[in-house]
Design an enzyme around this catalytic site. Structure first.
Site, mmCIF file in Angstrom:
data_model
loop_
_atom_site.group_PDB
_atom_site.id
_atom_site.type_symbol
_atom_site.label_atom_id
_atom_site.label_comp_id
_atom_site.label_asym_id
_atom_site.label_seq_id
_atom_site.Cartn_x
_atom_site.Cartn_y
_atom_site.Cartn_z
ATOM 1 N N LYS A 121 4.567 -0.340 -6.940
ATOM 2 C CA LYS A 121 3.337 0.249 -7.497
ATOM 3 C C LYS A 121 2.537 0.871 -6.373
ATOM 4 O O LYS A 121 2.350 0.250 -5.316
ATOM 5 C CB LYS A 121 2.523 -0.907 -8.131
ATOM 6 C CG LYS A 121 1.240 -0.467 -8.773
ATOM 7 C CD LYS A 121 1.431 -0.197 -10.240
ATOM 8 C CE LYS A 121 0.275 0.497 -10.883
ATOM 9 N NZ LYS A 121 0.213 1.951 -10.625
ATOM 10 N N LYS B 136 -1.011 -5.906 -0.834
ATOM 11 C CA LYS B 136 -2.175 -5.892 -1.724
ATOM 12 C C LYS B 136 -1.825 -6.501 -3.089
ATOM 13 O O LYS B 136 -2.570 -7.305 -3.638
ATOM 14 C CB LYS B 136 -2.648 -4.445 -1.900
ATOM 15 C CG LYS B 136 -4.021 -4.313 -2.493
ATOM 16 C CD LYS B 136 -4.398 -2.854 -2.688
ATOM 17 C CE LYS B 136 -4.490 -2.132 -1.369
ATOM 18 N NZ LYS B 136 -4.932 -0.720 -1.549
ATOM 19 N N LYS C 171 4.420 4.047 -2.605
ATOM 20 C CA LYS C 171 3.419 5.103 -2.360
ATOM 21 C C LYS C 171 4.122 6.448 -2.370
ATOM 22 O O LYS C 171 5.298 6.541 -2.008
ATOM 23 C CB LYS C 171 2.744 4.908 -1.004
ATOM 24 C CG LYS C 171 1.370 5.529 -0.922
ATOM 25 C CD LYS C 171 0.326 4.655 -1.597
ATOM 26 C CE LYS C 171 -1.054 5.258 -1.576
ATOM 27 N NZ LYS C 171 -2.073 4.284 -1.985
ATOM 28 N N THR D 19 -11.845 0.377 -8.195
ATOM 29 C CA THR D 19 -11.701 0.105 -6.763
ATOM 30 C C THR D 19 -13.041 -0.354 -6.194
ATOM 31 O O THR D 19 -13.135 -1.379 -5.514
ATOM 32 C CB THR D 19 -11.211 1.379 -6.041
ATOM 33 O OG1 THR D 19 -9.952 1.731 -6.618
ATOM 34 C CG2 THR D 19 -11.044 1.154 -4.556
ATOM 35 N N ASN E 102 -14.281 9.220 -5.066
ATOM 36 C CA ASN E 102 -14.204 8.255 -6.162
ATOM 37 C C ASN E 102 -14.723 6.873 -5.737
ATOM 38 O O ASN E 102 -15.672 6.337 -6.311
ATOM 39 C CB ASN E 102 -12.748 8.175 -6.654
ATOM 40 C CG ASN E 102 -12.536 7.086 -7.682
ATOM 41 O OD1 ASN E 102 -12.673 5.903 -7.387
ATOM 42 N ND2 ASN E 102 -12.232 7.473 -8.901
ATOM 43 N N SER F 257 -5.200 -0.942 -12.679
ATOM 44 C CA SER F 257 -3.964 -0.204 -12.972
ATOM 45 C C SER F 257 -2.952 -1.138 -13.636
ATOM 46 O O SER F 257 -2.256 -0.759 -14.580
ATOM 47 C CB SER F 257 -3.348 0.340 -11.680
ATOM 48 O OG SER F 257 -3.813 1.638 -11.417
HETATM 49 P P1 NAD Z 1 -11.401 10.903 -2.833
HETATM 50 O O1 NAD Z 1 -10.515 12.025 -2.523
HETATM 51 O O2 NAD Z 1 -12.041 10.824 -4.172
HETATM 52 O O3 NAD Z 1 -12.593 10.800 -1.746
HETATM 53 C C1 NAD Z 1 -12.382 10.852 -0.382
HETATM 54 C C2 NAD Z 1 -13.713 11.220 0.248
HETATM 55 O O4 NAD Z 1 -13.620 11.093 1.654
HETATM 56 C C3 NAD Z 1 -14.178 12.646 -0.024
HETATM 57 O O5 NAD Z 1 -15.550 12.632 -0.358
HETATM 58 C C4 NAD Z 1 -14.004 13.350 1.332
HETATM 59 O O6 NAD Z 1 -14.944 14.381 1.526
HETATM 60 C C5 NAD Z 1 -14.276 12.189 2.246
HETATM 61 N N1 NAD Z 1 -13.794 12.397 3.599
HETATM 62 C C6 NAD Z 1 -12.637 12.952 4.033
HETATM 63 N N2 NAD Z 1 -12.621 12.995 5.387
HETATM 64 C C7 NAD Z 1 -13.785 12.446 5.796
HETATM 65 C C8 NAD Z 1 -14.377 12.225 7.063
HETATM 66 N N3 NAD Z 1 -13.755 12.588 8.191
HETATM 67 N N4 NAD Z 1 -15.611 11.634 7.121
HETATM 68 C C9 NAD Z 1 -16.262 11.276 5.988
HETATM 69 N N5 NAD Z 1 -15.754 11.481 4.778
HETATM 70 C C10 NAD Z 1 -14.529 12.054 4.669
HETATM 71 O O7 NAD Z 1 -10.535 9.593 -2.526
HETATM 72 P P2 NAD Z 1 -10.764 8.102 -3.048
HETATM 73 O O8 NAD Z 1 -9.899 7.896 -4.219
HETATM 74 O O9 NAD Z 1 -12.203 7.783 -3.116
HETATM 75 O O10 NAD Z 1 -10.093 7.318 -1.831
HETATM 76 C C11 NAD Z 1 -10.800 7.042 -0.633
HETATM 77 C C12 NAD Z 1 -10.079 5.921 0.104
HETATM 78 O O11 NAD Z 1 -9.992 4.800 -0.765
HETATM 79 C C13 NAD Z 1 -8.640 6.238 0.531
HETATM 80 O O12 NAD Z 1 -8.359 5.571 1.748
HETATM 81 C C14 NAD Z 1 -7.811 5.647 -0.574
HETATM 82 O O13 NAD Z 1 -6.490 5.328 -0.169
HETATM 83 C C15 NAD Z 1 -8.641 4.408 -0.867
HETATM 84 N N6 NAD Z 1 -8.385 3.829 -2.169
HETATM 85 C C16 NAD Z 1 -8.691 4.504 -3.323
HETATM 86 C C17 NAD Z 1 -8.406 3.914 -4.538
HETATM 87 C C18 NAD Z 1 -8.767 4.576 -5.824
HETATM 88 O O14 NAD Z 1 -8.540 3.970 -6.881
HETATM 89 N N7 NAD Z 1 -9.340 5.752 -5.825
HETATM 90 C C19 NAD Z 1 -7.811 2.654 -4.594
HETATM 91 C C20 NAD Z 1 -7.541 1.974 -3.397
HETATM 92 C C21 NAD Z 1 -7.836 2.579 -2.189
#
Ligand code: NAD
Length: 421
Positions: A68, A92, A104, A188, A218, A349
């Protein structure tokens, strides 16, 4: 200290193994990805030309169940990154005791440079290339950085066409109308929020906290909303192009509205007479809680020492390098690690997958109650391991997960068992 992301991830495995008496078979099984498939996606662009994009799907380990993990669209994506993220997913899912292994996927692309129709063709093409390794009982993708519910919907639709039946459980994070789960959007952040709330006394976070959030997508936006809703003050947030700071607390609703209308946080600062700062400066702000919610390796040996917070909640995957981790530990900053703090996403999920297989949708109350129960149960168990062994919460989380993975791997028989014959 190695610079390789995957090797650094393996160091966490070695560290956890020191606290457990696991069979050598377990480490042998967990130190390599089981299967990584690579493909070139050839996509028709709007101008009639064809362009190709490198793509991967890694199934890291499926001892505890189907693999997953999300699919990431990013110009810096690589096989090594996908394998590292799949390794983290393996741990995780074990942390939360979900019946899954880790996987992944990724496409090396800047999705912001594609039209919506090109993005749809790319996403469908991903599923065409990987449908052989994906499946509701084999490998189940979900959204990650720069992928979303609509993309999951296109991919599910493509999978249904390929197998000629409706299989909503093949992918999670789908739109609700296509079998998605209530509560997946903010899961998350909500998992991280429940964890902080549950451990607040242990973390000495009594009363309203000053919260800084790096990354306002997000995970970051929902965390801001949930923490502000609980009486905390969001004093700074950043995106990839800058940050905004207000020590009196930002108007989170207005900021989210502006961001979703396409405005950068620095432009929001300018428009509202607030202080615009750089992403580096954001990390140096004095706060109670810092939430990395952007990408890997954002906190490293050159900036860790400048961080002035008390608790770090890793909503992003791998935002802190091992060297930075050591510096933060020495400073007495508690890190709630990614494989625990952001596991609310994969947990809901999992709920989506269960609902798809049951053919019965749960209401939001039930989803929140089930998530809360799992986060508090596993969070407390990990906190106790950390206290008992006088380790970081990260090491404790790896110990907790490794114990479960080891039990499953050893259940197939270890060297001692086979050597007897
Ligand atoms: P997303 O694409 O919605 O948001 C990412 C954000 O990070 C954007 O606002 C982008 O502008 C910002 N960003 C990129 N580079 C940056 C920088 N140098 N400095 C500051 N901000 C920066 O992605 P997301 O889904 O929110 O995921 C963010 C993190 O959370 C990732 O590491 C992802 O693997 C992790 N994550 C997300 C989920 C999920 O369900 N969405 C679950 C587990 C982990």
């Amino acid at each position: 200290m190695t610079d390789n992301l995957f090797d650094r991830a393996l160091e966490r495995l070695d560290e956890a193994a020191r606290f457990l008496n696991v069979d050598a078979d377990v480490i042998e099984k967990l130190k390599y990805p089981q299967e990584t498939t690579k493909a070139r996606l050839v996509v028709r662009m709007d101008d009639g030309s064809r362009r190709s994009f490198l793509a991967w799907r890694c199934r890291y380990d499926d001892t505890r169940g189907p693999t997953k993990g999300g699919i990431r669209y990013h110009p810096d994506a690589s096989a090594e990154e996908a394998e590292t993220l799949a390794f983290w997913m393996t741990f995780k899912c074990a942390v939360m005791n979900l019946p899954y292994g880790g996987g992944k996927g990724a496409v090396k692309v800047d999705p912001r440079k594609l039209s919506k129709a090109e993005l749809e063709r790319l996403s469908r093409s991903y599923m065409q290339a990987f449908a052989r390794v994906i499946g509701p009982e084999r490998d189940i993708p979900a959204p990650d950085v720069y992928t979303n519910a609509m993309i999951m919907g296109w991919m599910a639709d493509e999978y249904n066409k390929i197998v000629d039946r409706n299989e909503p459980g093949v992918i999670t994070g789908k739109p609700i109308a296509l079998g998605g789960s209530l509560g997946r959007n903010d899961a998350t952040a909500r998992g991280g929020f429940y964890l902080v709330r549950h451990l607040a006394k242990d973390l000495n976070l009594d009363g309203p906290a000053r919260v800084v959030i790096q990354g306002f997508g997000n995970a970051g936006q929902y965390m801001a909303e949930l923490m502000a809703g609980d009486g905390h003050k969001i004093i700074a947030v950043s995106d990839s192009e800058g940050a905004v700071y207000d020590e009196n607390g930002l108007d989170v609703t207005a900021l989210i509205k502006a961001k979703n209308a396409g405005q950068r946080v620095s432009a929001f600062a300018a428009e509202n007479g607030l202080k615009a700062i750089s992403g580096d400066e954001l990390l140096e702000i004095e706060s109670d809680v810092l939430v990395p919610a952007a990408l890997e390796d954002m906190i490293h040996r050159h900036n860790a020492d400048k961080i002035k917070t008390r608790v770090i909640v890793e909503l992003a995957n791998g935002p802190i390098t091992p060297e930075a981790d050591e510096i933060l530990n020495k400073k007495g900053i508690v890190v709630l690690p990614d494989i625990l703090a952001n596991a609310g996403g994969v947990t809901v999920s999992y709920f989506e997958w269960v609902q798809n297989r049951q053919g019965y949708a749960w209401d939001l109350e039930e989803i929140h109650a089930r998530l809360l129960k799992i986060v508090e149960r596993e969070g407390r168990a990990i906190w106790n391991i950390a206290q008992k062994n006088k380790t970081s919460v990260r090491t404790a989380a790896y110990v907790h997960a490794l114990a479960r993975l080891a039990e499953a791997i050893e259940a197939h028989g270890t060297q001692d068992f086979f050597a007897d014959y």
